[in-house]
Design an enzyme around this catalytic site. Sequence first.
Site, PDB file in Angstrom:
ATOM      1  N   ARG A 289       0.753   3.799  -3.291  1.00  0.00           N
ATOM      2  CA  ARG A 289       0.116   5.093  -3.026  1.00  0.00           C
ATOM      3  C   ARG A 289       1.142   6.206  -2.830  1.00  0.00           C
ATOM      4  O   ARG A 289       1.101   7.234  -3.509  1.00  0.00           O
ATOM      5  CB  ARG A 289      -0.789   5.004  -1.788  1.00  0.00           C
ATOM      6  CG  ARG A 289      -1.904   3.983  -1.917  1.00  0.00           C
ATOM      7  CD  ARG A 289      -2.897   4.123  -0.785  1.00  0.00           C
ATOM      8  NE  ARG A 289      -3.756   2.953  -0.664  1.00  0.00           N
ATOM      9  CZ  ARG A 289      -5.008   2.982  -0.205  1.00  0.00           C
ATOM     10  NH1 ARG A 289      -5.549   4.121   0.165  1.00  0.00           N
ATOM     11  NH2 ARG A 289      -5.722   1.866  -0.120  1.00  0.00           N
TER      12      ARG A 289
ATOM     13  N   THR B  34      -1.037   0.582 -10.275  1.00  0.00           N
ATOM     14  CA  THR B  34      -2.339   0.080  -9.847  1.00  0.00           C
ATOM     15  C   THR B  34      -3.094   1.089  -8.997  1.00  0.00           C
ATOM     16  O   THR B  34      -4.251   0.854  -8.645  1.00  0.00           O
ATOM     17  CB  THR B  34      -2.184  -1.254  -9.085  1.00  0.00           C
ATOM     18  OG1 THR B  34      -3.439  -1.926  -9.004  1.00  0.00           O
ATOM     19  CG2 THR B  34      -1.622  -1.014  -7.682  1.00  0.00           C
TER      20      THR B  34
ATOM     21  N   GLU C  43       0.824  -1.210   0.000  1.00  0.00           N
ATOM     22  CA  GLU C  43       0.000   0.000   0.000  1.00  0.00           C
ATOM     23  C   GLU C  43       0.859   1.262   0.000  1.00  0.00           C
ATOM     24  O   GLU C  43       0.552   2.233  -0.687  1.00  0.00           O
ATOM     25  CB  GLU C  43      -0.945  -0.003   1.207  1.00  0.00           C
ATOM     26  CG  GLU C  43      -1.983  -1.103   1.196  1.00  0.00           C
ATOM     27  CD  GLU C  43      -3.091  -0.870   0.177  1.00  0.00           C
ATOM     28  OE1 GLU C  43      -3.053   0.162  -0.524  1.00  0.00           O
ATOM     29  OE2 GLU C  43      -3.996  -1.717   0.076  1.00  0.00           O
TER      30      GLU C  43
ATOM     31  N   GLU D  61     -12.254   0.635 -10.362  1.00  0.00           N
ATOM     32  CA  GLU D  61     -11.862  -0.330 -11.391  1.00  0.00           C
ATOM     33  C   GLU D  61     -12.735  -0.288 -12.648  1.00  0.00           C
ATOM     34  O   GLU D  61     -12.235  -0.410 -13.774  1.00  0.00           O
ATOM     35  CB  GLU D  61     -11.859  -1.753 -10.806  1.00  0.00           C
ATOM     36  CG  GLU D  61     -10.738  -2.016  -9.825  1.00  0.00           C
ATOM     37  CD  GLU D  61     -10.994  -1.415  -8.453  1.00  0.00           C
ATOM     38  OE1 GLU D  61     -10.029  -1.218  -7.682  1.00  0.00           O
ATOM     39  OE2 GLU D  61     -12.174  -1.124  -8.138  1.00  0.00           O
TER      40      GLU D  61
ATOM     41  N   ASP E 247      -5.467  -9.776  -7.660  1.00  0.00           N
ATOM     42  CA  ASP E 247      -5.729  -8.972  -8.852  1.00  0.00           C
ATOM     43  C   ASP E 247      -4.501  -8.361  -9.512  1.00  0.00           C
ATOM     44  O   ASP E 247      -4.207  -8.595 -10.687  1.00  0.00           O
ATOM     45  CB  ASP E 247      -6.738  -7.872  -8.515  1.00  0.00           C
ATOM     46  CG  ASP E 247      -6.347  -7.063  -7.269  1.00  0.00           C
ATOM     47  OD1 ASP E 247      -5.396  -7.443  -6.578  1.00  0.00           O
ATOM     48  OD2 ASP E 247      -7.019  -6.047  -7.001  1.00  0.00           O
TER      49      ASP E 247
END
Length: 626
Positions: free
Chosen positions: A264, A614, A260, A526, A391
Amino acid sequence: MAEWASGGGDGRAPRLVLGTSGLPNPAYSSGLASPSKTKTSRSCVRRWRGFTTFQKILLGALLVVVCVVMASPPSQRITENIEPRDHIKRGAAIEAAVAKLRDENTRLSQALDVARRPREEVEVVHVPLAGEQDSQHVAQDAVDTPPPPPPPLAEKAPRGDGAVESSNPLAHAGPKNERQQAVVDAFKWAWKAYKTDAWGKDELKPISHSSETWFNLGLTLIDSLDTMLLMGMTDEYNEARVWVERSLDLTQNKDVNLFECTIRVLGGLLSTYALTGDELYNRKAVDLGDRLMHAFDSPSKVPYSDVNIGTLHAHKPKWGPDSSTSEVTTIQLEFRELSRITKDPKYAAAVDEVMEHVKSLPKEDGLVPIWISADSGNFRKGTITLGARGDSYYEYLLKQWLQTDKTDPRWKEMYTETVDGIFKRLVHGSIPNNYTYIAELINGRVSPKMDHLVCFLPGLLALGAVNGFPHSHMDLAKDLIKTCNAMYTHMPTGLAPEITFFNDKAGGTADLIVKDNDAHNLLRPETVESMFVMHRLTGDKQYAEWGWAIFQAFEKHCRIPSGGYSSLRSVKNIPVSYRDKMESFFLGETLKYLFLLFESEPNLVPLDKWVFNTEAHPLPIFHPST
């Protein structure tokens, strides 16, 4: 001239009567008038009532001045050496006093005018007090000190050595039509609430007007930097830049999740540096990257899931022994970009070693379980899914190949095997209307469950199809995006649930089944991400229309009247119930992709020059050999 009138026999108090000069008549300075002046007094009453409030206030002030002059000793009067009965000199003194009052009134009016103006239009000039001069240099580092202007934008994107040349996307920044402007307005509504109630915190809680801390690294702020740049929000961006420069603390004793924090924070810093060339983001990215590198100090080639950025101690997650497969294989774009801009190969080497190890592990038709051990380096058998914890492993296989300008065949081979496995094992159709969905494998058994997270796949397949993969990939992408859109349109709110089950039993009448515990909506990106990619690559305007309907549903059900947007407890119920949380990715991804989806011309962030991580942070495509 002005007169003091007794008011005749009506008992009213003496009053000031003005003549044409606007000054009190010295002839009646005693405050008395003869009875013969009664008619004149009544006329003066009518004059007084005709004055404006401001005129009455000014006259009152003049009365005070007169009283002070009359009552004070000679040494304290307005003008020195005025004889008490010298009416001519006293009149001159009063004239001077009136002029002074008028000057003061002018200054007061100017001050009130400034006070009414918007804050951003007022230039505040600091005048140091006595003895304050020596502290001026120290004050330069204070929070309120205006920041230096950001570096000017280059005509070409300042992305560093090896990057494929591209015009700077910021040259085309800002809304170009009404729909893009609506998205910018939504961002500003969210940003204003974040600034008011959660500035510098990770995430906003818009209902309780509070914040939530996860890593204490300003996730929402950093996730939003490149979004604001693309939207042309210069003022908001500059405010955020000041926070990054002065308040982003990378030395604190705080555990962060490697995945994360990488996608980010590190991704946001790297993207903003690639877009602006501002060395601030380079320095911060290198500092953070060096701290996160300690997560790779594991017995295997697989990094630990968590690392303390202050103590530099890495460890397994507190809730279990394993790392998520997606977490350890969705850091490659960012660390490889860090090597490119620093010319230090250690970052790319660390993540390449992880990928080489995962490449060597046994798989099921290229499909992988969602858990992997940092101690042994082996998969833990169980669930295979393109949803949560699986994913972005599949996403980064294609994007690593694209990031290196399609020069590294390893990732292309892995992606090819993976998509073949998806076609073979996971593609199914619902009953009765045959909505195409991606199932899960639980210990080898097919489950007709699809997370909203899986809706990244249509865009990924379309991106692969235009880069040389079979046209069947594009066909599957078009079928899947219809299903993802149906997950929105089938709900009363027009918003998709977090998880959808599909009917696979004959005789059923409803294709989509949403359980109460799966009905929440987290403002996820998404579906609109895939709509943006497919709209850009195919030119089909239907995707923009679908996206506009989704945006309007967010506006109708998730916008909070006092500011911000909130995730929902259930998309099945109206009126809605709020979860009191605005995820950082709503600003970093969802609104960014909607803004790009509604572009009038595909001239912002070319997909053959940039690759989105992502978390929707664009990173440059480059030649590894350069």
